[in-house]
Design a protein around this motif. Structure first.
Motif, PDB file in Angstrom:
ATOM      1  N   SER A  51       0.825  -1.216   0.000  1.00  0.00           N
ATOM      2  CA  SER A  51       0.000   0.000   0.000  1.00  0.00           C
ATOM      3  C   SER A  51       0.857   1.264   0.000  1.00  0.00           C
ATOM      4  O   SER A  51       0.482   2.285  -0.580  1.00  0.00           O
ATOM      5  CB  SER A  51      -0.952   0.005   1.197  1.00  0.00           C
ATOM      6  OG  SER A  51      -0.229   0.080   2.420  1.00  0.00           O
ATOM      7  N   ALA A  54       1.700   1.964  -3.466  1.00  0.00           N
ATOM      8  CA  ALA A  54       0.523   2.438  -4.179  1.00  0.00           C
ATOM      9  C   ALA A  54       0.247   3.903  -3.882  1.00  0.00           C
ATOM     10  O   ALA A  54      -0.022   4.699  -4.787  1.00  0.00           O
ATOM     11  CB  ALA A  54      -0.684   1.574  -3.804  1.00  0.00           C
ATOM     12  N   HIS A  55       0.309   4.274  -2.612  1.00  0.00           N
ATOM     13  CA  HIS A  55       0.041   5.666  -2.242  1.00  0.00           C
ATOM     14  C   HIS A  55       1.093   6.604  -2.823  1.00  0.00           C
ATOM     15  O   HIS A  55       0.773   7.689  -3.321  1.00  0.00           O
ATOM     16  CB  HIS A  55      -0.002   5.804  -0.717  1.00  0.00           C
ATOM     17  CG  HIS A  55      -1.297   5.352  -0.117  1.00  0.00           C
ATOM     18  ND1 HIS A  55      -2.455   6.089  -0.214  1.00  0.00           N
ATOM     19  CD2 HIS A  55      -1.621   4.220   0.578  1.00  0.00           C
ATOM     20  CE1 HIS A  55      -3.440   5.449   0.402  1.00  0.00           C
ATOM     21  NE2 HIS A  55      -2.958   4.311   0.895  1.00  0.00           N
ATOM     22  N   ASN A  59      -0.992   4.871  -7.389  1.00  0.00           N
ATOM     23  CA  ASN A  59      -1.630   3.644  -7.866  1.00  0.00           C
ATOM     24  C   ASN A  59      -2.550   3.092  -6.780  1.00  0.00           C
ATOM     25  O   ASN A  59      -2.674   3.675  -5.702  1.00  0.00           O
ATOM     26  CB  ASN A  59      -0.569   2.606  -8.231  1.00  0.00           C
ATOM     27  CG  ASN A  59       0.375   3.115  -9.307  1.00  0.00           C
ATOM     28  OD1 ASN A  59      -0.065   3.740 -10.269  1.00  0.00           O
ATOM     29  ND2 ASN A  59       1.668   2.873  -9.132  1.00  0.00           N
ATOM     30  N   ILE A  60      -3.166   1.954  -7.063  1.00  0.00           N
ATOM     31  CA  ILE A  60      -3.992   1.283  -6.059  1.00  0.00           C
ATOM     32  C   ILE A  60      -3.537  -0.160  -5.912  1.00  0.00           C
ATOM     33  O   ILE A  60      -3.067  -0.773  -6.873  1.00  0.00           O
ATOM     34  CB  ILE A  60      -5.499   1.337  -6.392  1.00  0.00           C
ATOM     35  CG1 ILE A  60      -5.798   0.660  -7.735  1.00  0.00           C
ATOM     36  CG2 ILE A  60      -6.013   2.758  -6.372  1.00  0.00           C
ATOM     37  CD1 ILE A  60      -7.289   0.524  -8.015  1.00  0.00           C
ATOM     38  N   ARG A  73      -9.161  -3.115  -1.446  1.00  0.00           N
ATOM     39  CA  ARG A  73      -8.321  -2.227  -2.258  1.00  0.00           C
ATOM     40  C   ARG A  73      -7.891  -1.041  -1.408  1.00  0.00           C
ATOM     41  O   ARG A  73      -8.578  -0.661  -0.444  1.00  0.00           O
ATOM     42  CB  ARG A  73      -9.053  -1.758  -3.514  1.00  0.00           C
ATOM     43  CG  ARG A  73     -10.209  -0.824  -3.216  1.00  0.00           C
ATOM     44  CD  ARG A  73     -10.822  -0.227  -4.457  1.00  0.00           C
ATOM     45  NE  ARG A  73     -11.787   0.810  -4.117  1.00  0.00           N
ATOM     46  CZ  ARG A  73     -12.305   1.666  -4.974  1.00  0.00           C
ATOM     47  NH1 ARG A  73     -11.981   1.600  -6.252  1.00  0.00           N
ATOM     48  NH2 ARG A  73     -13.167   2.579  -4.571  1.00  0.00           N
ATOM     49  N   GLU A  74      -6.760  -0.483  -1.738  1.00  0.00           N
ATOM     50  CA  GLU A  74      -6.253   0.714  -1.058  1.00  0.00           C
ATOM     51  C   GLU A  74      -5.543   1.582  -2.069  1.00  0.00           C
ATOM     52  O   GLU A  74      -4.951   1.080  -3.043  1.00  0.00           O
ATOM     53  CB  GLU A  74      -5.288   0.342   0.074  1.00  0.00           C
ATOM     54  CG  GLU A  74      -5.966  -0.234   1.301  1.00  0.00           C
ATOM     55  CD  GLU A  74      -5.085  -0.113   2.537  1.00  0.00           C
ATOM     56  OE1 GLU A  74      -4.120   0.675   2.493  1.00  0.00           O
ATOM     57  OE2 GLU A  74      -5.372  -0.802   3.524  1.00  0.00           O
ATOM     58  N   GLY A  75      -5.569   2.892  -1.847  1.00  0.00           N
ATOM     59  CA  GLY A  75      -4.882   3.804  -2.749  1.00  0.00           C
ATOM     60  C   GLY A  75      -5.328   5.228  -2.523  1.00  0.00           C
ATOM     61  O   GLY A  75      -6.174   5.520  -1.665  1.00  0.00           O
ATOM     62  N   THR A  79      -7.092   8.291  -7.552  1.00  0.00           N
ATOM     63  CA  THR A  79      -7.001   7.041  -8.321  1.00  0.00           C
ATOM     64  C   THR A  79      -8.187   6.134  -8.022  1.00  0.00           C
ATOM     65  O   THR A  79      -8.703   5.463  -8.927  1.00  0.00           O
ATOM     66  CB  THR A  79      -5.680   6.312  -8.001  1.00  0.00           C
ATOM     67  OG1 THR A  79      -4.591   7.217  -8.145  1.00  0.00           O
ATOM     68  CG2 THR A  79      -5.471   5.138  -8.943  1.00  0.00           C
ATOM     69  N   LEU A  80      -8.639   6.109  -6.786  1.00  0.00           N
ATOM     70  CA  LEU A  80      -9.791   5.270  -6.446  1.00  0.00           C
ATOM     71  C   LEU A  80     -11.045   5.736  -7.182  1.00  0.00           C
ATOM     72  O   LEU A  80     -11.859   4.911  -7.622  1.00  0.00           O
ATOM     73  CB  LEU A  80     -10.028   5.294  -4.931  1.00  0.00           C
ATOM     74  CG  LEU A  80      -8.988   4.563  -4.080  1.00  0.00           C
ATOM     75  CD1 LEU A  80      -9.292   4.750  -2.591  1.00  0.00           C
ATOM     76  CD2 LEU A  80      -8.933   3.078  -4.415  1.00  0.00           C
TER      77      LEU A  80
END
Length: 445
Positions: A51, A54-55, A59-60, A73-75, A79-80
């Motif tokens: 994560s 991603a951050h 990205n996610i 999911r995380e981001g 992007t989300l």
């Protein structure tokens, strides 16, 4: 890889102009689904590993189940929001047969880490996205239970991301293996303290203790049916054992001395196929012989739909199979169980014996056991495949290891009568050997 994936996707009817992955789970139920999934305890590990990346990169990170349905999911918020537009969100399914070529679906289809970049996606709406994904295999069941993915816009996701995603999937599998071994140890201690005879199995059928010779292999196939105390199972060597629940797993015990009658199948050669059960030998119709052969080749059992496909291909009808099984059970009684259909008694079959001789490279026993092709008149796709495979292996074994007597026995069978290569070998025998003259006469025909 991408070309093969596009072909699979188009054959599945995916429209390149589609605009989103389908929502397959009710959002109200996702919390319960997450809680029951085996990756739930590993979520902190996965998020801690990916994560942050991603951050930082916009990205996610996504975790799915084994069918590509998104669980977590995380981001970043921006992007989300973009991901929501194409269904990169909880409860949406990203398998190839739902969305076409994509990182998650293609990784699951290929069974290995995959990077799908921009225009490699089949859906045009996904051409601004790139995805790196890797499947996660449960060491306990041997099944793929999930997929971990990092997705982002084409400009922000580096292809090397797939290496980090693959390492994360391996890390998850290692943790699953550690937890599996801890459960095994707990079950093994319980088994040893109980001092019960038998073989200890995990809930998924893995052999944990009680089989020092390794005759059962790593796993006993339990199938998908419910299991109850005293249930009979056919093991891969044709013997019968009783399966019963034990703690969190199962115990496989040998059957009592009063074993059920053996079902003996004679299906090789040009004669009428027969079955012996109890004190009676019965001639069989070709269809009944085919069904029994398939059940003997699939000791874990087959559904009516699977039997129908093996017998008739895509034109099969499970209703016809159920009727034939009903007639067979009238002859053989409880030798055939249902749900799925399977044989519940010891089996002796000439074609299974042939397999054992082939495994041992025993050309002498092979020549004695082989009397001709398996169910020569059968047009069943599965029987034909097995028949052709046996024929090739028998011939190859005899050519490598067979003596003149064994080669002569083979040329008395349906497929061996005109076998040019074997007849040439026999024709090379001393002129005083009558088999040489007979072989030369056949070669001249």
């Amino acid at each position: 890889m991408i070309i093969a994936s596009w072909r699979r996707s188009l054959e599945a009817g995916i429209d390149p102009e589609g605009n989103s992955a389908p929502l397959v789970w009710d959002p109200a139920h996702i919390k319960d689904i997450r809680h029951a999934h085996p990756l739930q305890p590993l979520l902190p590990l996965l998020t801690q590993t990916l994560s942050g990346l991603a951050h930082e990169t916009g990205n996610i990170m996504i975790v799915t189940d084994g069918d590509g349905r998104i669980l977590w999911r995380e981001g970043g918020k921006t992007t989300l929001r973009r991901a929501d537009q194409v269904g990169l969100a909880d409860g949406h399914q990203w398998s190839e047969h739902k969305v076409g070529t994509n990182g998650i679906g293609t990784a699951l289809a290929m069974g290995r880490p995959t990077h799908v970049y921009s225009e490699e996606h089949l859906l045009r709406v996904l051409h601004v996205w790139s995805c790196s994904a890797a499947p996660i295999t449960d060491p306990d069941s041997g099944r793929v239970i999930g997929c971990v993915d990092v997705s982002g816009t084409a400009r922000s996701l580096h292809p090397a991301t797939v290496a980090l995603v693959a390492a994360t999937a391996k890390l998850a599998e290692t943790q699953l293996a550690v937890r599996m071994h801890e459960r095994d140890q707990h079950l093994r201690r319980h088994f040893e303290s109980a001092r019960r005879p038998g073989v200890l199995l995990s809930p998924t059928g893995r052999v944990i203790s009680g089989d020092p010779s390794g005759s059962l292999g790593d796993r006993v196939h339990l199938g998908g049916q419910m299991h109850f105390p005293g249930q009979r199972m056919i093991l891969r060597d044709g013997t019968v054992a009783l399966l019963e629940p034990f703690s969190d797993g199962f115990l496989l015990r040998p059957t009592p001395s009063a074993t059920p009658s053996t079902l003996t199948l004679t299906f090789l050669g040009e004669g009428t196929p027969t079955a012996s059960f109890g004190d009676r030998e019965r001639p069989l119709s070709l269809r009944h012989a085919e069904i029994l052969a398939l059940l003997a080749l699939h000791p874990h059992g087959l559904t009516a739909e699977q039997l129908s496909f093996h017998l008739y291909g895509d034109d099969g009808n499970p209703v016809t199979i159920r009727a034939e099984i009903h007639r067979l059970r009238a002859q053989l009684g409880d030798a055939i169980a249902a749900k799925p259909y399977r044989l519940t008694c010891p089996i002796e079959a000439d074609f299974l014996e042939l397999r054992r001789h082939l495994s041992a490279n025993d050309s002498s026993a092979l020549a004695r056991a082989y009397t001709g092709p398996l169910l020569l008149r059968s047009e069943s796709p599965e029987i034909r495949r097995e028949r052709d495979e046996l024929e090739v292996q028998v011939r190859a074994c005899l050519l490598r290891h067979g003596c003149a007597n064994e080669l002569w026995a083979y040329v008395q069978t349906a497929n061996g009568r005109d076998d040019y290569e074997i007849l040439e070998r026999l024709a090379a025998l001393p002129p005083t050997d009558p088999r040489a003259a007979a072989a030369r006469a056949r070669l001249l025909c």
